[in-house]
Design an enzyme around this catalytic site. Sequence first.
Site, PDB file in Angstrom:
ATOM      1  N   TYR A   1       0.836  -1.104   0.122  1.00  0.00           N
ATOM      2  CA  TYR A   1       0.005  -0.032   0.125  1.00  0.00           C
ATOM      3  C   TYR A   1       0.841   1.240  -0.056  1.00  0.00           C
ATOM      4  O   TYR A   1       1.676   1.356   0.803  1.00  0.00           O
ATOM      5  CB  TYR A   1      -0.702   0.079   1.276  1.00  0.00           C
ATOM      6  CG  TYR A   1      -1.971  -1.079   1.317  1.00  0.00           C
ATOM      7  CD1 TYR A   1      -2.278  -1.660   0.394  1.00  0.00           C
ATOM      8  CD2 TYR A   1      -2.782  -1.033   2.467  1.00  0.00           C
ATOM      9  CE1 TYR A   1      -3.159  -2.931   0.308  1.00  0.00           C
ATOM     10  CE2 TYR A   1      -3.929  -2.127   2.382  1.00  0.00           C
ATOM     11  CZ  TYR A   1      -4.009  -2.717   1.273  1.00  0.00           C
ATOM     12  OH  TYR A   1      -4.940  -3.784   1.358  1.00  0.00           O
ATOM     13  N   ILE A   2       0.701   1.901  -1.078  1.00  0.00           N
ATOM     14  CA  ILE A   2       1.536   3.450  -1.020  1.00  0.00           C
ATOM     15  C   ILE A   2       0.565   4.528  -1.255  1.00  0.00           C
ATOM     16  O   ILE A   2      -0.545   4.525  -1.977  1.00  0.00           O
ATOM     17  CB  ILE A   2       2.133   3.444  -2.301  1.00  0.00           C
ATOM     18  CG1 ILE A   2       3.262   2.127  -2.662  1.00  0.00           C
ATOM     19  CG2 ILE A   2       3.184   4.577  -2.504  1.00  0.00           C
ATOM     20  CD1 ILE A   2       4.585   1.863  -1.634  1.00  0.00           C
TER      21      ILE A   2
ATOM     22  N   TYR B   1       3.001  -5.805 -11.290  1.00  0.00           N
ATOM     23  CA  TYR B   1       3.456  -7.080 -11.101  1.00  0.00           C
ATOM     24  C   TYR B   1       4.002  -7.847 -12.151  1.00  0.00           C
ATOM     25  O   TYR B   1       5.072  -8.641 -12.321  1.00  0.00           O
ATOM     26  CB  TYR B   1       2.278  -7.912 -10.439  1.00  0.00           C
ATOM     27  CG  TYR B   1       2.000  -7.163  -9.038  1.00  0.00           C
ATOM     28  CD1 TYR B   1       3.024  -6.917  -8.050  1.00  0.00           C
ATOM     29  CD2 TYR B   1       0.674  -6.829  -8.748  1.00  0.00           C
ATOM     30  CE1 TYR B   1       2.716  -6.366  -6.930  1.00  0.00           C
ATOM     31  CE2 TYR B   1       0.225  -6.268  -7.528  1.00  0.00           C
ATOM     32  CZ  TYR B   1       1.231  -6.056  -6.792  1.00  0.00           C
ATOM     33  OH  TYR B   1       1.006  -5.447  -5.351  1.00  0.00           O
TER      34      TYR B   1
END
Length: 174
Positions: free
Chosen positions: A97-98, A142
Amino acid sequence: MTVKIKKCNREDLQKLQEISVETFNDTFKDQNSPENMKTYLEKAFNYKQLEMELSNISSEFFLVYTNNEVAGYLKVNTNDAQSEDMGGESLEVERIYIKDNFQKHGLGKYLLNKAIEIAVERNKKKIWLGVWERNENAIAFYKKMGFVQTGAHSFYMGDEEQTDLIMTKSLSLL
């Protein structure tokens, strides 16, 4: 830009809760009903839940700081803490989480590399994660990092069943 990764402890719980709610809400509020978001946030990120996850010896949290400001975090799971039974040779990246204002600065890559480093240190053969099928930016990231889709599983956002793609990266060649 200075980047520092620090393992979380009990003193970080408040920070962890705040950043969890903020980042999850910012990322998914536009694609989900307010009721489902509220239900999920209260269940997944209440203080007791995060305290229980943090105290699980098979889970680890790491905060990432940019210029001494908390920018996001990583959660990894092994053994029975994994959200799917992937066996003892796997490490799960449950959360990267950013915060919005720190996205597109390479912090996700820092955190994913930290997860890979942990997996390699522990002789894991693969690293895997679940990503919402509609989170196109994350899926592209990803894939760029060498993950391939190997399955799918259900994820419940309140009363709505959604599909997470399971993406895996083999570590046997590293």
